[in-house]
Scaffold this active site. Structure first.
Site, PDB file in Angstrom:
ATOM      1  N   HIS A 187       0.841  -1.199   0.000  1.00 39.95           N
ATOM      2  CA  HIS A 187       0.000   0.000   0.000  1.00 39.95           C
ATOM      3  C   HIS A 187       0.881   1.256   0.000  1.00 39.95           C
ATOM      4  CE1 HIS A 187      -2.159   3.165   2.302  1.00 39.95           C
ATOM      5  NE2 HIS A 187      -3.134   2.829   1.472  1.00 39.95           N
ATOM      6  N   ASN A 189       1.386   3.759   1.767  1.00 42.88           N
ATOM      7  CA  ASN A 189       2.093   4.216   2.974  1.00 42.88           C
ATOM      8  C   ASN A 189       3.180   3.259   3.443  1.00 42.88           C
ATOM      9  OD1 ASN A 189       0.560   6.484   3.203  1.00 42.88           O
ATOM     10  ND2 ASN A 189      -0.820   5.673   4.747  1.00 42.88           N
ATOM     11  N   LYS A 190       3.233   2.073   2.875  1.00 47.68           N
ATOM     12  CA  LYS A 190       4.130   1.055   3.428  1.00 47.68           C
ATOM     13  C   LYS A 190       5.581   1.295   2.999  1.00 47.68           C
ATOM     14  CE  LYS A 190       0.752  -0.585   5.608  1.00 47.68           C
ATOM     15  NZ  LYS A 190      -0.383  -1.387   5.236  1.00 47.68           N
ATOM     16  N   ASN A 191       6.525   0.625   3.670  1.00 52.23           N
ATOM     17  CA  ASN A 191       7.958   0.895   3.415  1.00 52.23           C
ATOM     18  C   ASN A 191       8.351   0.615   1.974  1.00 52.23           C
ATOM     19  OD1 ASN A 191       7.734   1.183   6.178  1.00 52.23           O
ATOM     20  ND2 ASN A 191       9.728   0.261   6.623  1.00 52.23           N
TER      21      ASN A 191
END
Ligand SMILES: *Cc1c(COP(=O)(O)O)cnc(C)c1O
Length: 396
Positions: A187, A189-191
């Site tokens: 997603h 926002n993920k790293n």
């Protein structure tokens, strides 16, 4: 009154999409092949290599990946799965959608991950598995979880949506075969991001073909092979599956993100430690645990908890005061069991809650907030966040 007069809003997270990702994306679009294809296959190989896991099967989201893990493990009506409500709603939703019962266990005060001392009392004759969450990118206490699972004949699926690049006992999250499957999210926002996306990491060969089918209509073969020159034009649905395949335009982004992931996580770690150092003397803030050599963080989120009794205002007022300074924060998470659907659900299924409730989840859920953290965050902006927090805490 505001202190900083920041002109621009500082979001709590921002994807790091560079020129290489953009060029690869354009290449995919120009190639005429934008959905599942050769780049998706290459991305899966990169995921396998990076994580040290024999099979990583990419799909449209971690949420669908979670549903597919439960389908592959044949979760049946009434089967109980132990997890915590300090997570994104999908961890519980997917259990319910598959007919299972999410049985909740409280979190540990220090780590906010599942409290392993409370798992065994939640086990009944209907329990089939445990889903620990590596919240904020901090690994859960896996050894204790595996030991309990093995003693009671349960499977473990790790919700590693926030944890790619984190390590448990010197091994990448998901790379220990004592967990039957591990789910990662890509997603925005993920790293590591591909816009949307996720994958199932699996060690056992026997699940691989089934998961491939379940992510694409229950069809036996990959569609791109079907339409390629040397493929067979025939399809065969062997069980009802989902439409959850991963696209080459997502893989185009992911192929470059994965090369940069270690550098991203390292930079996140630098910023995480700067927050710890810069905020440590402010009364009324409970700063996150940074992990240790067994639980090696990938610094997905910096979640602090405020003590309203010392700060003089509650979390929502604190968040609003920061917003007035043009600083964005996140809430990870409002515990799932207090959402409207789940309030009713647990009122009707009181046995799926611990008899002494979920006091740690509720205590933390009211006090937590995530500060801006992404690899491109500038020290100057981070300093402004810390100045604003100091001022807001002092003023109240
Ligand atoms: C992001 C997240 C998910 C869901 O991931 P999607 O790819 O958005 O479906 C699930 N669990 C946790 C803990 C997450 O942070």
């Amino acid at each position: 009154m505001t202190y900083l007069r920041r002109k621009e809003f500082l979001p709590f997270s921002r994807p790091m999409i560079g020129q290489e990702e953009i060029e690869e994306l354009v290449d995919s679009i120009n190639s005429g092949w934008i959905t599942t294809g050769p780049k998706s296959a290459r991305f899966e190989e990169e995921l396998q290599r990076y994580n040290g896991i024999p099979h990583c099967l990419a799909m449209n989201s971690a949420t669908t990946a979670q549903e597919i893990t439960l389908q592959a493990l044949e979760l049946k009506q009434g089967d109980e799965v132990i997890t915590t409500p300090m997570t994104w709603a999908s961890t519980l939703n997917t259990i319910i959608l598959q007919g299972g019962v999410p049985v909740l266990v409280d979190i540990d005060h220090k780590t906010m991950n599942i409290d392993v001392t409370k798992i065994e009392t939640a086990i009944t004759s209907r329990t089939v598995g445990i889903i620990p969450i590596h919240l904020t990118g901090l690994p859960a206490q896996m050894t204790a979880i595996w030991e309990i699972a093995e003693k009671h004949g349960l499977w473990v699926i790790e919700d590693a949506a926030q944890a790619m690049g984190a390590h448990y006992m010197d091994k990448k999250i998901g790379s220990n075969h004592r967990s039957v499957m591990t789910v990662f999210s890509f997603h925005a926002n993920k790293n590591l991001t591909t816009g949307e996306g996720g994958c199932i990491a699996v060690h056992e060969e026997k699940y691989v073909n089934q998961i491939k089918r379940l992510r694409f209509h229950g069809i036996e073969k990959d569609a791109w092979k079907r339409f390629a020159k040397d493929g067979s034009p025939h399809t065969e649905v062997v069980e009802p599956g989902r439409k959850a395949n991963f696209m080459d335009i997502q893989a185009a982004i992911g192929l470059h993100q994965i090369n940069r992931l270690d550098a991203f996580n390292e930079r996140r770690g630098v910023l995480f430690k700067r927050y710890l150092e810069g905020l440590k003397d402010i009364d009324g803030l409970l700063l996150p645990w940074e992990g240790d050599s067994v639980h090696r963080h990938c610094y997905h989120l910096f979640v602090l908890r405020i003590r309203p009794e010392i700060i003089g205002r509650d979390r929502d007022a604190f968040v609003q005061a920061l917003k007035d300074e043009n600083i964005g924060t996140g809430i990870h998470y409002r515990p799932v069991h207090i959402h409207a659907f789940y309030r009713d659900y647990y009122a009707q299924n009181p046995n799926a809650l611990p008899s002494d409730g979920l006091p740690e989840c509720e205590w933390s859920g009211e006090r937590l907030m995530s500060l801006p953290l992404w690899p491109g965050l500038l020290e100057d902006d981070q300093d402004q966040v810390m100045t604003a927090i100091r001022q807001v805490a002092k003023q109240a």
